[in-house]
Design a protein around this motif. Structure first.
Motif, PDB file in Angstrom:
ATOM      1  N   ARG A  13       6.194  -4.676   8.591  1.00 54.88           N
ATOM      2  CA  ARG A  13       7.226  -5.513   7.987  1.00 54.88           C
ATOM      3  C   ARG A  13       7.436  -6.761   8.829  1.00 54.88           C
ATOM      4  O   ARG A  13       7.408  -6.718  10.053  1.00 54.88           O
ATOM      5  CB  ARG A  13       8.534  -4.725   7.884  1.00 54.88           C
ATOM      6  N   PHE A  14       7.652  -7.896   8.147  1.00 57.48           N
ATOM      7  CA  PHE A  14       8.053  -9.141   8.794  1.00 57.48           C
ATOM      8  C   PHE A  14       9.415  -9.526   8.228  1.00 57.48           C
ATOM      9  O   PHE A  14       9.491 -10.081   7.129  1.00 57.48           O
ATOM     10  CB  PHE A  14       7.035 -10.251   8.544  1.00 57.48           C
ATOM     11  N   GLY A  15      10.477  -9.231   8.946  1.00 52.83           N
ATOM     12  CA  GLY A  15      11.814  -9.493   8.416  1.00 52.83           C
ATOM     13  C   GLY A  15      12.040  -8.706   7.136  1.00 52.83           C
ATOM     14  O   GLY A  15      11.935  -7.483   7.103  1.00 52.83           O
ATOM     15  N   THR A  45      -3.110  -9.225   7.248  1.00 54.64           N
ATOM     16  CA  THR A  45      -2.171  -8.436   8.049  1.00 54.64           C
ATOM     17  C   THR A  45      -2.801  -7.115   8.455  1.00 54.64           C
ATOM     18  O   THR A  45      -2.681  -6.678   9.607  1.00 54.64           O
ATOM     19  CB  THR A  45      -0.873  -8.163   7.255  1.00 54.64           C
ATOM     20  N   LEU A  46      -3.502  -6.470   7.541  1.00 55.29           N
ATOM     21  CA  LEU A  46      -4.178  -5.219   7.858  1.00 55.29           C
ATOM     22  C   LEU A  46      -5.245  -5.444   8.924  1.00 55.29           C
ATOM     23  O   LEU A  46      -5.356  -4.670   9.881  1.00 55.29           O
ATOM     24  CB  LEU A  46      -4.806  -4.626   6.593  1.00 55.29           C
ATOM     25  N   PHE A  47      -6.023  -6.517   8.791  1.00 56.48           N
ATOM     26  CA  PHE A  47      -7.014  -6.866   9.808  1.00 56.48           C
ATOM     27  C   PHE A  47      -6.340  -7.011  11.170  1.00 56.48           C
ATOM     28  O   PHE A  47      -6.833  -6.520  12.185  1.00 56.48           O
ATOM     29  CB  PHE A  47      -7.680  -8.191   9.428  1.00 56.48           C
ATOM     30  N   ASN A  48      -5.219  -7.721  11.186  1.00 55.54           N
ATOM     31  CA  ASN A  48      -4.533  -8.000  12.450  1.00 55.54           C
ATOM     32  C   ASN A  48      -3.945  -6.742  13.075  1.00 55.54           C
ATOM     33  O   ASN A  48      -3.868  -6.637  14.306  1.00 55.54           O
ATOM     34  CB  ASN A  48      -3.447  -9.052  12.233  1.00 55.54           C
ATOM     35  N   VAL A  49      -3.534  -5.799  12.255  1.00 54.90           N
ATOM     36  CA  VAL A  49      -3.064  -4.510  12.774  1.00 54.90           C
ATOM     37  C   VAL A  49      -4.228  -3.749  13.400  1.00 54.90           C
ATOM     38  O   VAL A  49      -4.120  -3.201  14.499  1.00 54.90           O
ATOM     39  CB  VAL A  49      -2.393  -3.682  11.654  1.00 54.90           C
ATOM     40  N   LEU A  50      -5.352  -3.722  12.700  1.00 55.04           N
ATOM     41  CA  LEU A  50      -6.504  -2.961  13.179  1.00 55.04           C
ATOM     42  C   LEU A  50      -7.108  -3.553  14.453  1.00 55.04           C
ATOM     43  O   LEU A  50      -7.673  -2.824  15.271  1.00 55.04           O
ATOM     44  CB  LEU A  50      -7.576  -2.898  12.088  1.00 55.04           C
ATOM     45  N   THR A  51      -6.983  -4.872  14.628  1.00 58.29           N
ATOM     46  CA  THR A  51      -7.608  -5.522  15.782  1.00 58.29           C
ATOM     47  C   THR A  51      -6.623  -5.857  16.891  1.00 58.29           C
ATOM     48  O   THR A  51      -6.936  -6.619  17.802  1.00 58.29           O
ATOM     49  CB  THR A  51      -8.355  -6.803  15.341  1.00 58.29           C
ATOM     50  N   GLY A  52      -5.423  -5.281  16.837  1.00 59.27           N
ATOM     51  CA  GLY A  52      -4.504  -5.361  17.965  1.00 59.27           C
ATOM     52  C   GLY A  52      -3.576  -6.550  18.008  1.00 59.27           C
ATOM     53  O   GLY A  52      -2.779  -6.683  18.938  1.00 59.27           O
ATOM     54  N   TYR A  54      -1.201  -7.258  15.696  1.00 61.68           N
ATOM     55  CA  TYR A  54       0.094  -6.765  15.251  1.00 61.68           C
ATOM     56  C   TYR A  54       0.198  -5.271  15.543  1.00 61.68           C
ATOM     57  O   TYR A  54      -0.813  -4.556  15.506  1.00 61.68           O
ATOM     58  CB  TYR A  54       0.297  -6.958  13.740  1.00 61.68           C
ATOM     59  N   VAL A  55       1.413  -4.811  15.791  1.00 65.31           N
ATOM     60  CA  VAL A  55       1.673  -3.385  15.951  1.00 65.31           C
ATOM     61  C   VAL A  55       2.454  -2.913  14.722  1.00 65.31           C
ATOM     62  O   VAL A  55       3.489  -3.487  14.386  1.00 65.31           O
ATOM     63  CB  VAL A  55       2.497  -3.103  17.226  1.00 65.31           C
ATOM     64  N   PRO A  56       1.982  -1.886  14.019  1.00 67.39           N
ATOM     65  CA  PRO A  56       2.669  -1.432  12.809  1.00 67.39           C
ATOM     66  C   PRO A  56       3.953  -0.670  13.141  1.00 67.39           C
ATOM     67  O   PRO A  56       4.095  -0.123  14.239  1.00 67.39           O
ATOM     68  CB  PRO A  56       1.644  -0.508  12.152  1.00 67.39           C
ATOM     69  N   GLU A  57       4.880  -0.649  12.169  1.00 66.70           N
ATOM     70  CA  GLU A  57       6.104   0.137  12.340  1.00 66.70           C
ATOM     71  C   GLU A  57       5.815   1.633  12.239  1.00 66.70           C
ATOM     72  O   GLU A  57       6.495   2.443  12.860  1.00 66.70           O
ATOM     73  CB  GLU A  57       7.151  -0.245  11.285  1.00 66.70           C
ATOM     74  N   SER A  58       4.827   1.980  11.437  1.00 67.02           N
ATOM     75  CA  SER A  58       4.469   3.386  11.289  1.00 67.02           C
ATOM     76  C   SER A  58       3.000   3.504  10.928  1.00 67.02           C
ATOM     77  O   SER A  58       2.358   2.531  10.542  1.00 67.02           O
ATOM     78  CB  SER A  58       5.329   4.059  10.214  1.00 67.02           C
ATOM     79  N   GLY A  59       2.475   4.717  11.051  1.00 64.49           N
ATOM     80  CA  GLY A  59       1.084   4.976  10.736  1.00 64.49           C
ATOM     81  C   GLY A  59       0.200   4.926  11.964  1.00 64.49           C
ATOM     82  O   GLY A  59       0.640   4.602  13.071  1.00 64.49           O
ATOM     83  N   ARG A  60      -1.060   5.248  11.773  1.00 61.25           N
ATOM     84  CA  ARG A  60      -2.015   5.253  12.872  1.00 61.25           C
ATOM     85  C   ARG A  60      -3.392   4.862  12.359  1.00 61.25           C
ATOM     86  O   ARG A  60      -3.672   4.906  11.161  1.00 61.25           O
ATOM     87  CB  ARG A  60      -2.072   6.623  13.538  1.00 61.25           C
ATOM     88  N   ALA A  61      -4.224   4.488  13.289  1.00 56.99           N
ATOM     89  CA  ALA A  61      -5.623   4.211  12.979  1.00 56.99           C
ATOM     90  C   ALA A  61      -6.463   4.738  14.127  1.00 56.99           C
ATOM     91  O   ALA A  61      -6.126   4.535  15.296  1.00 56.99           O
ATOM     92  CB  ALA A  61      -5.860   2.720  12.781  1.00 56.99           C
ATOM     93  N   ASP A  62      -7.536   5.427  13.795  1.00 53.02           N
ATOM     94  CA  ASP A  62      -8.453   5.956  14.801  1.00 53.02           C
ATOM     95  C   ASP A  62      -9.822   5.322  14.609  1.00 53.02           C
ATOM     96  O   ASP A  62     -10.321   5.223  13.478  1.00 53.02           O
ATOM     97  CB  ASP A  62      -8.579   7.470  14.670  1.00 53.02           C
ATOM     98  N   LEU A  68      -6.452   3.576  17.864  1.00 51.49           N
ATOM     99  CA  LEU A  68      -6.735   2.144  17.849  1.00 51.49           C
ATOM    100  C   LEU A  68      -5.464   1.307  17.894  1.00 51.49           C
ATOM    101  O   LEU A  68      -5.423   0.251  18.521  1.00 51.49           O
ATOM    102  CB  LEU A  68      -7.538   1.802  16.586  1.00 51.49           C
ATOM    103  N   VAL A  69      -4.420   1.774  17.226  1.00 56.97           N
ATOM    104  CA  VAL A  69      -3.197   0.985  17.091  1.00 56.97           C
ATOM    105  C   VAL A  69      -2.490   0.835  18.436  1.00 56.97           C
ATOM    106  O   VAL A  69      -2.360   1.789  19.203  1.00 56.97           O
ATOM    107  CB  VAL A  69      -2.243   1.644  16.072  1.00 56.97           C
ATOM    108  N   GLY A  70      -2.056  -0.404  18.712  1.00 59.09           N
ATOM    109  CA  GLY A  70      -1.246  -0.657  19.893  1.00 59.09           C
ATOM    110  C   GLY A  70      -2.018  -1.078  21.121  1.00 59.09           C
ATOM    111  O   GLY A  70      -1.413  -1.452  22.133  1.00 59.09           O
ATOM    112  N   ILE A  71      -3.364  -1.043  21.088  1.00 63.59           N
ATOM    113  CA  ILE A  71      -4.110  -1.500  22.255  1.00 63.59           C
ATOM    114  C   ILE A  71      -4.389  -3.000  22.135  1.00 63.59           C
ATOM    115  O   ILE A  71      -4.419  -3.554  21.037  1.00 63.59           O
ATOM    116  CB  ILE A  71      -5.411  -0.700  22.464  1.00 63.59           C
TER     117      ILE A  71
END
Length: 264
Positions: A13-15, A45-52, A54-62, A68-71
Motif C-alpha cells: 500500500r502507498f497511503g 510495484t510487484l517487480f520492485n517488491v521482488l527486487t528489494g 519496496y517492502v510489502p506489508e504482508s506476504g512472502r516471496a522465496d 527474498l522479501v526485505g533483503i
C-alpha cells in the motif's frame, strides 16, 4: 520442472492506494513468464517488491528456496536475480564495457586493500572482468560499441547494454521491465531474438511488457494483474481468450462478444 520463484499473498500500500493485494504465483525454473495488465495494475510495484526496492506489508516471496522479501537490492542480485528498468538506468558518461564491468562486480572478490595496492590477484580479476564484459557485449550484439560512451548509443543498443549489465551478475532469473518500450518494429524483433537466446541458455525470464504480440509469442505462461490483484494466469492462448482479461483491456462489450461467439 522445479519452482524457482514463489510469491504468496504479497500486498503493498502507498497511503490510500492498494498497489498490490494478496498476489500469489509461481515461476518455474527455465521458463519465460509474462506479467501483463493495464496501466496502474501494479506490475512495476510487484517487480520492485521482488527486487528489494519496496517492502510489502504482508506476504512472502522465496527465491530458489530462500526468503527474498526485505533483503537489499544488491543482495537480491547476489542470490541470482537481476533486473532491468522501465526507464533505462545506465552510467551515461561511462563506456559500454565499463557499464557491464560494474554489473560484474557483484561476482568479484577483490577488496579495498587489493584495489589500493593493485595486487596480482586484483589485476587478474580486472582482466577477467573486462574479458567477460566484452563477451557479454558480443552476446547481446553490440561488441562493436564497447568503447562508446553509453549515452551516445542508439536507444535499442542502450536497452541491450542494460540487459548485458544484468547478465553480468550471472542471474538465475532475469527480470525485464518493459524492455520493448520505445522500440521500433525492427528493434523489437532483435529484442525478441535476444530474449529467446537468453531463455535457450537456461536463464529463467520474468517479462513485464505492453507489447502483447511479444508477450504471447515469447512466454510459456502469463500472469495478468488488474488494480493490484491477480485477474488471470495461464498459457498465452488461455489468457487471450479469458473474458475478464479482454474486458480489462478492451471493455465489457468486447468480452461479451467473445463469450457469445464461444457459446455459438
Amino acid at each position: 520442472m522445479s519452482i524457482l520463484l514463489e510469491a504468496k499473498g504479497l500486498s503493498k500500500r502507498f497511503g490510500g492506494l492498494q498497489a498490490l493485494s494478496d498476489v500469489s504465483f509461481q515461476i518455474r525454473r527455465g521458463e519465460t513468464y509474462g506479467l501483463i495488465g493495464p496501466n496502474g495494475a501494479g506490475k512495476t510495484t510487484l517487480f520492485n517488491v521482488l527486487t528489494g526496492l519496496y517492502v510489502p506489508e504482508s506476504g512472502r516471496a522465496d527465491f530458489d528456496g530462500k526468503p527474498l522479501v526485505g533483503i537489499a537490492p544488491h543482495k537480491v542480485a547476489s542470490v541470482g536475480m537481476a533486473r532491468t528498468f522501465q526507464n533505462i538506468r545506465l552510467f551515461g558518461n561511462l563506456s559500454a564495457i565499463e557499464n557491464v564491468m560494474i554489473g560484474r562486480h557483484v561476482r568479484t572478490r577483490s577488496n579495498f586493500l587489493g584495489a589500493i595496492f593493485h595486487t596480482p590477484a586484483t589485476r587478474r580479476e580486472e582482466i577477467a572482468t573486462q574479458k567477460r564484459a566484452y563477451e557479454l557485449l558480443e552476446y547481446v550484439g553490440i561488441a562493436h560499441r564497447a568503447n562508446d560512451v553509453a549515452r551516445s548509443l542508439p536507444y535499442g543498443d542502450q536497452r541491450r547494454l542494460e540487459i548485458a549489465r544484468a547478465l553480468a551478475t550471472e542471474p538465475k532469473l532475469l527480470a525485464l521491465d518493459e524492455p520493448a518500450a520505445g522500440m521500433n518494429e525492427s528493434e523489437t524483433v532483435v529484442l525478441r531474438q535476444l530474449i529467446e537466446k537468453i531463455s535457450g541458455d537456461g536463464i529463467t525470464v520474468l517479462l513485464i511488457e505492453h507489447d502483447m504480440k511479444l508477450v504471447m509469442g515469447l512466454c510459456d505462461r502469463v500472469l495478468v494483474l488488474e488494480y493490484g490483484k491477480v485477474l488471470a494466469e495461464g498459457v498465452p492462448a488461455e489468457v487471450q481468450r479469458n473474458p475478464k482479461v479482454i474486458e480489462a483491456y478492451l471493455g465489457a462489450g468486447a468480452a461479451a462478444e467473445v463469450t457469445t461467439g464461444e457459446s455459438a
